[in-house]
Design an enzyme around this catalytic site. Structure first.
Site: not given
Ligand code: NAD
Ligand code: UDP
Length: 329
Positions: A210, A175, A188, A146-147, A208
């Protein structure tokens, strides 16, 4: 206002569905492209009757040829358990998916938004994180698909911008939580709320201590749209999120209090490479986009808890929805 046809990749996911809703409210046509890997039919069901909304079941790892005026790329699983379930697919989605959408944007000469992430900073040594920090990322760990996928996507966006003068908008999302997260999402906020409502143990990973900084979805959608509409020199990367930082243990207590649940708190092992602290510096978003988050954690949690109370009381298992089942319904 100029009405457009807008592609939202990942539009059936948590953030994507809120973005589709917002763009429809603004009078645009929306083409939602999603393979339903983590997205769900119920997220977009209310829009299906709108003649300005179209759903295309498609994996962005495969090239796409459609005619649109703007592209938002949000397609990628965002929850650690889901992006780690098939890490190669996650990396392909981030890199090949971004490449295909950038090729399309170049052909159409249209603006393109990338949902990047605070994960590009990894387990940060700079706190709060500013956009000029290059990060501290393990390239071979369980979070790397992912990263590093998102870091590579940023590279692609900036190379298309330099080489093809493509207008790009790159947001580093911190987040974010809210209604339409899937009960099995695994992040979380949704985990703790669902556990509290089901009177199951609240699972804290590690001590917890973090921290994370939690943004409510409405605040985030507002700034995404502002970024897309900002005049051209604003490309990002730009941090978007709520800068108020909480230890995960405090979040657990807050959710117990707001739900009135008496779930016990238990500890589980901390997954590897879990960032110890995270807080966005949002000076750039404030000055360039005139944006600050408006919704407090308590207000946002109340709305999210109300959503989950309903969602889990009439829970049809949606996580297994596939494109085919979507088309049948
Ligand atoms: P989510 O998992 O709910 O949504 C992701 C969507 O992408 C889903 O509908 C999934 O079916 C679709 N998808 C995945 N792979 C695909 C592919 N190969 N082709 C077409 N569709 C595909 O996640 P989210 O929280 O809504 O995140 C949306 C975007 O925002 C992501 O790119 C994520 O990395 C980014 N983002 C979200 C957060 C957050 O906290 N919600 C934080 C950082 C980045
Ligand atoms: N986490 C937790 N319990 C859970 C899910 C997540 O303590 O049931 C912690 C996780 O280890 C991280 C933080 O909550 O430190 C945020 O996790 P999340 O998966 O929401 O997003 P991240 O920021 O790590 O991608």
């Amino acid at each position: 206002m100029n009405k457009k046809r807008i592609l939202v990749a990942g539009g059936a996911g948590f953030l994507g569905s809120h973005l589709c809703e917002r763009l429809l409210q603004q009078g645009h046509q929306v083409l939602c492209v999603d393979n339903l890997y983590t997205g769900s039919r119920s997220n977009v069901a209310p829009f299906l009757e709108n003649p300005r909304f179209q759903f295309l079941c498609h994996d962005i790892c495969i090239p796409l040829d459609v005619k649109v005026d703007e592209i938002y790329n949000l397609a990628c699983p965002a929850s650690p358990i889901h992006y780690q379930a098939d890490p190669i697919q996650t990396l392909k989605t981030s890199v090949f998916g971004a490449h295909h959408l950038l090729e399309l944007a170049t052909k159409l000469k249209c603006k393109i938004f990338q949902a990047s992430t605070s994960e590009v900073y990894g387990d940060p040594h700079v706190h709060p994180q500013t956009e000029n920090y290059w990060g501290h990322v393990n390239p071979i760990g369980i979070r790397s698909c992912y990263d590093e996928g998102k870091r590579c996507a940023e590279t692609l966006f900036f190379d298309y911008h330099r080489r093809h003068r493509l207008p790009i908008k790159v947001a580093r999302i911190f987040n974010t939580y809210g209604p339409r997260m899937h009960p099995n999402d695994g992040r979380v906020v949704s985990n703790f709320i669902v556990q509290a409502l089901r009177s199951e143990p609240i699972t804290i990973y590690g001590t917890g201590q973090q921290t994370r900084s939690f943004c409510y979805v409405d605040d985030l959608i507002e700034v995404i749209v502002r970024l897309m509409e900002a005049p051209d020199p604003v490309t990002g990367p730009i941090n978007i999120g709520n800068p108020i930082e909480y230890p995960v243990s405090e979040l657990a207590k807050k959710i117990l209090q707001l739900t009135g649940s008496s779930s016990p708190i238990i500890q589980k092992p901390l997954p590897s490479d879990d960032p110890k602290q995270r807080q966005p510096d949002i000076t750039l978003a404030k000055t360039l986009l005139f944006w600050t988050p408006q919704i407090s954690l308590e207000e946002g949690l109340r709305a999210t808890i109300a959503y989950f109370r309903k969602a889990i009381s009439c829970a049809a298992p949606e996580s297994s929805a596939t494109c085919r089942s979507f088309e049948r319904q």
